[in-house]
Design a protein around this motif. Structure first.
Motif, PDB file in Angstrom:
ATOM      1  N   GLY B 284       0.827  -1.211   0.000  1.00 34.67           N
ATOM      2  CA  GLY B 284       0.000   0.000   0.000  1.00 34.67           C
ATOM      3  C   GLY B 284       0.860   1.258   0.000  1.00 34.67           C
ATOM      4  N   THR B 285       1.840   1.302   0.881  1.00 32.50           N
ATOM      5  CA  THR B 285       2.719   2.471   0.975  1.00 32.50           C
ATOM      6  C   THR B 285       3.569   2.598  -0.292  1.00 32.50           C
ATOM      7  N   ARG B 287       2.631   1.697  -3.321  1.00 31.55           N
ATOM      8  CA  ARG B 287       1.740   2.233  -4.366  1.00 31.55           C
ATOM      9  C   ARG B 287       1.535   3.732  -4.183  1.00 31.55           C
ATOM     10  N   GLU B 288       1.377   4.150  -2.924  1.00 34.27           N
ATOM     11  CA  GLU B 288       1.208   5.578  -2.647  1.00 34.27           C
ATOM     12  C   GLU B 288       2.453   6.350  -3.095  1.00 34.27           C
ATOM     13  N   LYS B 291       2.766   7.029  -6.918  1.00 33.21           N
ATOM     14  CA  LYS B 291       1.597   7.635  -7.585  1.00 33.21           C
ATOM     15  C   LYS B 291       2.000   8.679  -8.626  1.00 33.21           C
ATOM     16  N   ASP B 366       8.931   1.373  11.122  1.00 38.66           N
ATOM     17  CA  ASP B 366       7.965   1.897  10.161  1.00 38.66           C
ATOM     18  C   ASP B 366       8.589   1.929   8.759  1.00 38.66           C
ATOM     19  N   PHE B 367       7.835   1.445   7.782  1.00 44.39           N
ATOM     20  CA  PHE B 367       8.285   1.455   6.387  1.00 44.39           C
ATOM     21  C   PHE B 367       7.681   2.694   5.730  1.00 44.39           C
ATOM     22  N   THR B 368       8.539   3.648   5.366  1.00 43.02           N
ATOM     23  CA  THR B 368       8.053   4.982   4.993  1.00 43.02           C
ATOM     24  C   THR B 368       8.268   5.298   3.516  1.00 43.02           C
ATOM     25  N   GLN B 369       7.549   6.319   3.052  1.00 45.21           N
ATOM     26  CA  GLN B 369       7.721   6.782   1.670  1.00 45.21           C
ATOM     27  C   GLN B 369       9.125   7.361   1.472  1.00 45.21           C
TER      28      GLN B 369
END
Lengths: 194, 392
Positions: B284-285, B287-288, B291, B366-369
């Motif tokens: 999910g992250t 894909r975000e 974008k 945490d797995f971040t952008q």
């Protein structure tokens, strides 16, 4: 997308607060997400929870680093944890504290609202449980969820706790919602709705 | 938009799906972050909302043994665990697969000790990846619910156990909108389980399960299990399409068949320069994060065992730079997904592709952008092949 970060301490219902925000937003037909960041599992430890509200499906799952709204349930965290991390001048901040705390805050935000949540909680519950109370202030100050949706969320989420607890929470939420806002807050709210 | 959906905690969504699947026997031992699932299932039973037998166990070893035994008598069963609980079950987990029992279990993925850590990663399931189970990975609540329903169909059809992996806390303790298919609707897709005569323990038609195999026969029985798992890829693909048709409303997210074959889902441009491969909620992250990037694609792997190497290779052939991003490491080697992907590639493909391995999110980091941006920047550089991405 609205990104809401809630700070408090273990045992204060921080996670529940974020969940109630998401549930209430969902009842209004919006996409919503809530999740906790558990630290060590003990009462009193600083804890965060997150909620997102959007009109599109929410797929991102990282924690919230650039909050559009901050809720600080316990004012003792202001000086001990980096609760304002990532806040900017537009971040709306709701703090359970008296207004006299204003000078101490390390944030560029120009939208800070002090809620007398503890006073309301002591009056209604006889205990310092502020998580639902402060959501009344959240609903009023941010306009992101309506009072009706919030109350519906409390009824659903607390269904197993019985009608007495639900009633008290709703009274407390309504008191926080109807607490007089200071003149500068009223100015901000009207400015935002032009 | 939200029509029949509810907003639920991931654990509650899974528990409701299991209730509607209506297994005959459930046994589990509570462990964080699986606890809410089995608490909910125990409560449904105590409140008279469910008909299954809920057997409390004194340990995960016992819980797994109870569902093994119940499954051997021809009953539909369910269990759930995490981390140390799965490790304690290990011996039984191997036996369940060896006995060809259609057990379905949820793994709420969590790190393993030591040091002790209760948060999410994929170390637990990787410890039993060789046991002979079908391994599914869910990226969100809806996928978790759907995969549990699909899991029973696969298990009972193929006579193989299925584990559904959901990221601990990230999925089990989060709230989001999800649609829970009714028991009636599930029953149409997944009829009452009736194993054929002679395949289960029955006093009227006695059989032996799990007999002693000497060197004359053991190798062939392992070969058969291996082949059956390999061949199940086709059944999984087919059953996934059947599922999509039966539950169209529930599967809105992944409706594009060209980019979703049941084994993986691809998101992104037709010819990406960069491809990011991952399993579970990290998708999910990812894909975000891509974008607004027209050159990067994301490949979500939904079936990890049997490993769809050839099917993954077809997507990899579209890209130049590939990052395998995973929440586990085979200590002293590399990320297990990375090793599996490399092993499945032809030598010519390996020569033409730049493939690197990024280990993220261990023990709940945490797995971040921000990390994803750093990975995309690092990928074309000629440096270490295997990297731990911790603080950026």
């Amino acid at each position: 997308m609205e990104q809401i970060r809630v700070h408090g301490r273990g045992g204060q219902g921080v996670v529940t607060a974020a969940e109630l925000i998401a549930i209430a937003a969902f009842f209004e037909g919006r996409e919503a997400q809530a999740f906790p960041n558990f630290g060590v599992e003990r009462t009193g430890a600083p804890i965060q929870a997150f909620a997102r509200i959007s009109d599109q499906a929410i797929i991102v799952r990282e924690q919230i680093y650039r909050p559009t709204v901050l809720i600080i349930q316990d004012s003792s965290l202001i000086n001990t944890a980096d609760v304002f991390a990532g806040s900017d001048k537009n971040t709306k901040i709701i703090i359970n504290a008296p207004d006299s705390h204003r000078q101490k805050l390390k944030t560029p935000s120009r939208h800070i609202y002090f809620s007398p949540a503890t006073a309301i909680a002591l009056k209604i519950f006889g205990k310092n449980i502020v998580n639902t109370v402060i959501l009344g202030a959240f609903a009023r100050y941010t306009g992101l969820i309506s009072l009706e949706s919030l109350e519906k969320a409390v009824r659903v989420k607390f269904a197993s706790k019985g009608p007495e607890i639900i009633k008290k929470n709703i009274i407390a939420i309504e008191q926080a919602y109807r607490t007089d806002l200071s003149p500068d807050i009223i100015n901000q709210l009207t400015a935002g709705r032009d | 938009m939200n029509n029949k959906k509810q907003i639920l905690e991931g654990s509650r969504a899974i528990a409701l799906a299991i209730k509607n699947i209506s297994p005959a026997v459930i046994s589990a031992y509570p462990i964080t972050p699986q606890t809410h699932i089995v608490e909910d299932l125990a409560k449904f039973k105590a409140d008279g909302e469910a008909n299954y037998e809920y057997r409390r166990a004194e340990s995960e070893f016992a819980a797994a043994s109870i569902v093994l035994g119940a499954s051997a008598t021809g009953a539909r069963v369910y269990s759930a665990t995490s981390s140390q609980g799965l490790l304690l079950m290990t011996e039984v987990v191997y036996n369940i697969a060896g006995l060809r029992l259609p057990v379905v279990m949820t793994c709420a993925n969590r790190a393993v000790s030591g040091p002790i850590n209760i948060w999410n990663d994929h170390s637990d399931v990787m410890s039993i990846r060789d046991a002979g189970w079908i391994q599914l990975f869910a990226a969100d609540h809806q996928e978790a619910v759907n995969q549990h329903i699909l899991a029973y169909k696969l298990a009972e059809k193929l006579k193989l156990p299925v584990m559904v992996n959901v990221d601990g806390f990230i999925l089990t303790h989060s709230y989001e909108p999800v649609l829970i298919p009714t028991g009636q609707k599930i029953k149409k897709y997944l009829p009452t389980y009736r194993p054929s005569d002679g395949t289960y323990l029955n006093p009227k038609n006695p059989v032996t399960l799990g007999a002693f195999f000497t060197p004359d026969d053991y190798l062939e029985t392992r070969e058969a299990l291996h082949n059956d798992l390999r061949n199940s890829l086709e059944t999984i693909k087919k059953e996934y399409q059947v599922f999509q048709r039966a539950f169209r409303a529930e599967s809105a997210n992944d409706r594009n068949h060209k980019n979703d074959n049941g084994l993986w889902t691809y998101y992104g441009p037709a010819k990406p320069k960069t491809l990011l491969i991952a399993m579970g909620s990290a998708v999910g992250t990812l894909r975000e994060a891509i974008k607004s990037n027209p050159t990067v694609g994301v490949l979500k792997i939904k079936v990890y065992r049997p490993f769809p190497a050839a099917e993954i290779a077809t997507v990899m052939a579209r890209a130049k730079n590939i990052a395998v991003i995973e929440k586990a490491v085979s200590l002293g080697q590399a990320g297990p997904l990375y090793s599996d992907i490399k092993a499945g590639l032809k030598p010519t493909a390996i020569k033409n592709l730049n493939i690197k391995n990024y280990i993220v999110g261990l023990g709940g980091r945490d797995f971040t952008q921000k990390m994803i941006a750093a990975i995309i920047r690092d990928l074309p550089r000629k440096n270490e092949i295997i990297k731990f991405i911790g603080k950026i």
